[in-house]
Design a protein around this motif. Structure first.
Motif, PDB file in Angstrom:
ATOM      1  N   GLY A   8      42.914  44.953  31.216  1.00 12.92           N
ATOM      2  CA  GLY A   8      42.196  45.787  32.306  1.00 12.92           C
ATOM      3  C   GLY A   8      43.215  46.047  33.498  1.00 12.92           C
ATOM      4  O   GLY A   8      42.433  46.954  34.273  1.00 12.92           O
ATOM      5  N   GLY A   9      44.166  45.297  33.483  1.00 13.93           N
ATOM      6  CA  GLY A   9      45.114  45.663  34.562  1.00 13.93           C
ATOM      7  C   GLY A   9      45.593  47.263  34.519  1.00 13.93           C
ATOM      8  O   GLY A   9      45.519  48.026  33.451  1.00 13.93           O
ATOM      9  N   GLY A  10      46.160  47.655  35.604  1.00 16.72           N
ATOM     10  CA  GLY A  10      46.898  48.923  35.515  1.00 16.72           C
ATOM     11  C   GLY A  10      47.286  49.396  37.055  1.00 16.72           C
ATOM     12  O   GLY A  10      47.378  48.693  38.060  1.00 16.72           O
ATOM     13  N   LEU A  11      47.662  50.699  37.028  1.00 20.84           N
ATOM     14  CA  LEU A  11      47.959  51.160  38.586  1.00 20.84           C
ATOM     15  C   LEU A  11      46.789  52.505  38.594  1.00 20.84           C
ATOM     16  O   LEU A  11      46.014  52.961  38.057  1.00 20.84           O
ATOM     17  N   VAL A  12      46.414  51.978  39.973  1.00 21.41           N
ATOM     18  CA  VAL A  12      45.504  52.949  40.697  1.00 21.41           C
ATOM     19  C   VAL A  12      45.614  53.257  41.962  1.00 21.41           C
ATOM     20  O   VAL A  12      46.587  52.683  42.796  1.00 21.41           O
ATOM     21  N   LEU A  18      39.048  49.175  39.417  1.00 18.20           N
ATOM     22  CA  LEU A  18      39.372  48.883  37.910  1.00 18.20           C
ATOM     23  C   LEU A  18      38.335  47.591  37.685  1.00 18.20           C
ATOM     24  O   LEU A  18      37.838  47.030  38.643  1.00 18.20           O
ATOM     25  N   ARG A  19      38.538  47.435  36.437  1.00 15.79           N
ATOM     26  CA  ARG A  19      37.449  46.370  36.013  1.00 15.79           C
ATOM     27  C   ARG A  19      38.564  45.413  34.768  1.00 15.79           C
ATOM     28  O   ARG A  19      38.907  45.842  33.956  1.00 15.79           O
ATOM     29  N   LEU A  20      38.770  44.346  35.629  1.00 15.01           N
ATOM     30  CA  LEU A  20      39.298  43.261  34.390  1.00 15.01           C
ATOM     31  C   LEU A  20      38.507  42.348  33.695  1.00 15.01           C
ATOM     32  O   LEU A  20      37.256  42.094  33.934  1.00 15.01           O
ATOM     33  N   SER A  21      38.993  42.008  32.417  1.00 17.37           N
ATOM     34  CA  SER A  21      38.218  41.225  31.437  1.00 17.37           C
ATOM     35  C   SER A  21      38.944  40.042  30.909  1.00 17.37           C
ATOM     36  O   SER A  21      40.108  40.065  31.194  1.00 17.37           O
ATOM     37  N   CYS A  22      38.275  38.980  30.812  1.00 19.13           N
ATOM     38  CA  CYS A  22      38.882  37.756  30.522  1.00 19.13           C
ATOM     39  C   CYS A  22      37.860  37.106  29.224  1.00 19.13           C
ATOM     40  O   CYS A  22      36.644  36.849  29.405  1.00 19.13           O
ATOM     41  N   ALA A  23      38.311  37.230  28.327  1.00 14.67           N
ATOM     42  CA  ALA A  23      37.657  36.595  26.986  1.00 14.67           C
ATOM     43  C   ALA A  23      38.338  35.267  26.700  1.00 14.67           C
ATOM     44  O   ALA A  23      39.302  34.981  26.538  1.00 14.67           O
ATOM     45  N   ALA A  33      33.581  26.299  34.948  1.00 15.96           N
ATOM     46  CA  ALA A  33      33.625  27.655  35.784  1.00 15.96           C
ATOM     47  C   ALA A  33      34.527  28.472  35.402  1.00 15.96           C
ATOM     48  O   ALA A  33      35.490  27.704  34.768  1.00 15.96           O
ATOM     49  N   VAL A  34      34.660  29.654  35.719  1.00 16.55           N
ATOM     50  CA  VAL A  34      35.645  30.381  35.286  1.00 16.55           C
ATOM     51  C   VAL A  34      35.776  31.478  36.433  1.00 16.55           C
ATOM     52  O   VAL A  34      34.873  31.746  37.266  1.00 16.55           O
ATOM     53  N   GLY A  35      36.655  31.971  36.681  1.00 16.59           N
ATOM     54  CA  GLY A  35      37.303  33.093  37.825  1.00 16.59           C
ATOM     55  C   GLY A  35      38.359  33.520  37.756  1.00 16.59           C
ATOM     56  O   GLY A  35      39.220  33.415  36.782  1.00 16.59           O
ATOM     57  N   TRP A  36      39.002  33.913  38.929  1.00 18.87           N
ATOM     58  CA  TRP A  36      40.343  34.653  38.996  1.00 18.87           C
ATOM     59  C   TRP A  36      41.142  33.897  40.125  1.00 18.87           C
ATOM     60  O   TRP A  36      40.461  33.839  41.351  1.00 18.87           O
ATOM     61  N   PHE A  37      42.362  34.107  40.301  1.00 16.68           N
ATOM     62  CA  PHE A  37      43.402  34.079  41.096  1.00 16.68           C
ATOM     63  C   PHE A  37      44.116  35.211  40.925  1.00 16.68           C
ATOM     64  O   PHE A  37      44.173  36.045  40.100  1.00 16.68           O
ATOM     65  N   ARG A  38      44.981  35.410  41.999  1.00 10.81           N
ATOM     66  CA  ARG A  38      46.003  36.416  42.250  1.00 10.81           C
ATOM     67  C   ARG A  38      47.208  35.937  42.888  1.00 10.81           C
ATOM     68  O   ARG A  38      47.493  35.194  43.739  1.00 10.81           O
ATOM     69  N   GLN A  39      48.342  36.541  42.310  1.00 11.10           N
ATOM     70  CA  GLN A  39      49.382  36.162  43.048  1.00 11.10           C
ATOM     71  C   GLN A  39      50.283  37.694  43.244  1.00 11.10           C
ATOM     72  O   GLN A  39      50.806  38.161  42.208  1.00 11.10           O
ATOM     73  N   ALA A  40      50.874  37.928  44.595  1.00 14.91           N
ATOM     74  CA  ALA A  40      51.452  39.035  44.989  1.00 14.91           C
ATOM     75  C   ALA A  40      52.909  38.647  45.100  1.00 14.91           C
ATOM     76  O   ALA A  40      53.155  37.268  45.365  1.00 14.91           O
ATOM     77  N   PRO A  41      53.916  39.441  44.896  1.00  9.65           N
ATOM     78  CA  PRO A  41      55.389  39.011  45.123  1.00  9.65           C
ATOM     79  C   PRO A  41      55.743  38.180  46.218  1.00  9.65           C
ATOM     80  O   PRO A  41      55.228  38.842  47.444  1.00  9.65           O
ATOM     81  N   GLY A  42      56.364  37.152  45.985  1.00 10.19           N
ATOM     82  CA  GLY A  42      56.903  36.455  47.384  1.00 10.19           C
ATOM     83  C   GLY A  42      55.769  35.665  48.077  1.00 10.19           C
ATOM     84  O   GLY A  42      55.940  35.162  49.143  1.00 10.19           O
ATOM     85  N   LYS A  43      54.413  35.757  47.466  1.00 12.82           N
ATOM     86  CA  LYS A  43      53.148  34.902  47.950  1.00 12.82           C
ATOM     87  C   LYS A  43      52.951  33.690  47.051  1.00 12.82           C
ATOM     88  O   LYS A  43      53.033  33.942  45.806  1.00 12.82           O
ATOM     89  N   ASP A  44      52.119  32.928  47.797  1.00 11.72           N
ATOM     90  CA  ASP A  44      51.312  31.950  46.807  1.00 11.72           C
ATOM     91  C   ASP A  44      50.217  32.400  46.178  1.00 11.72           C
ATOM     92  O   ASP A  44      49.569  33.456  46.584  1.00 11.72           O
ATOM     93  N   ARG A  45      49.836  31.774  44.888  1.00 11.52           N
ATOM     94  CA  ARG A  45      48.574  32.248  44.463  1.00 11.52           C
ATOM     95  C   ARG A  45      47.530  31.960  45.224  1.00 11.52           C
ATOM     96  O   ARG A  45      47.268  30.818  45.700  1.00 11.52           O
ATOM     97  N   GLU A  46      46.432  32.855  45.077  1.00  7.87           N
ATOM     98  CA  GLU A  46      45.157  32.747  45.898  1.00  7.87           C
ATOM     99  C   GLU A  46      43.999  32.939  45.028  1.00  7.87           C
ATOM    100  O   GLU A  46      44.204  33.857  44.280  1.00  7.87           O
ATOM    101  N   PHE A  47      43.017  32.336  45.507  1.00  7.20           N
ATOM    102  CA  PHE A  47      41.828  32.343  44.935  1.00  7.20           C
ATOM    103  C   PHE A  47      41.106  33.710  45.204  1.00  7.20           C
ATOM    104  O   PHE A  47      41.428  34.362  46.438  1.00  7.20           O
ATOM    105  N   VAL A  48      40.512  34.296  44.176  1.00  4.32           N
ATOM    106  CA  VAL A  48      39.681  35.819  44.184  1.00  4.32           C
ATOM    107  C   VAL A  48      38.177  35.378  44.040  1.00  4.32           C
ATOM    108  O   VAL A  48      37.557  35.796  45.180  1.00  4.32           O
ATOM    109  N   PHE A  80      34.004  39.136  33.801  1.00  5.32           N
ATOM    110  CA  PHE A  80      34.449  40.427  34.197  1.00  5.32           C
ATOM    111  C   PHE A  80      34.802  40.387  35.829  1.00  5.32           C
ATOM    112  O   PHE A  80      33.789  39.732  36.416  1.00  5.32           O
ATOM    113  N   LEU A  81      35.805  41.218  36.313  1.00  7.78           N
ATOM    114  CA  LEU A  81      35.808  41.401  37.673  1.00  7.78           C
ATOM    115  C   LEU A  81      35.918  42.591  37.893  1.00  7.78           C
ATOM    116  O   LEU A  81      36.839  43.321  37.750  1.00  7.78           O
ATOM    117  N   GLN A  82      34.885  43.374  38.632  1.00 10.48           N
ATOM    118  CA  GLN A  82      34.766  44.677  38.950  1.00 10.48           C
ATOM    119  C   GLN A  82      35.299  44.906  40.545  1.00 10.48           C
ATOM    120  O   GLN A  82      34.916  44.210  41.206  1.00 10.48           O
TER     121      GLN A  82
END
Length: 121
Positions: A8-12, A18-23, A33-48, A80-82
């Motif tokens: 579900g990722g992409g350019l917007v 966007l809606r991400l899915s995790c099967a 528990a289940v969820g999402w982290f994210r990591q931007a270039p040059g930054k630490d991974r962070e909880f979402v 899902f992450l809407q």
């Protein structure tokens, strides 16, 4: 083992959605528990965001509260992450994460491969 596959990722554009899915598959009974982290270039991974496998109250990072919503389809073992009102600072690789404990912020036992989200200004 547990396998997590994101999609579900992409350019917007800024302000878009966007809606991400995790099967999840495999020994999903191990997940608490289940969820999402994210990591931007040059930054630490962070909880979402995360949510209990038994649909406990979800948790969100302050930076996404009011814009992102996490949900789960029990029948499909999919989370899902809407993401609404996206901003350029949301640009990152988003990783699905699952834990055998109550919160993924405590410990992550399983990771997905990641999906790129890019928000253009």
């Amino acid at each position: 083992q547990v396998q997590l596959v994101e999609s579900g990722g992409g350019l917007v554009q800024t302000g878009g959605s966007l809606r991400l899915s995790c099967a999840a598959s495999g020994l999903t009974f191990r997940i608490n528990a289940v969820g999402w982290f994210r990591q931007a270039p040059g930054k630490d991974r962070e909880f979402v965001a995360d949510i209990g496998w038994d649909l406990r109250t979800p948790n969100y990072a302050d930076s996404v509260k009011g814009r992102f919503t996490i949900s789960r389809d029990n029948a499909k073992n999919t989370v899902f992450l809407q993401m609404n009102s996206l901003k350029p600072e949301d640009t990152a690789v988003y990783y699905c994460a699952a834990a055998r404990v109550r919160r993924i912020t405590t410990q992550v036992h399983y990771w997905g491969q990641g999906t790129q989200v890019t928000v253009s200004s």
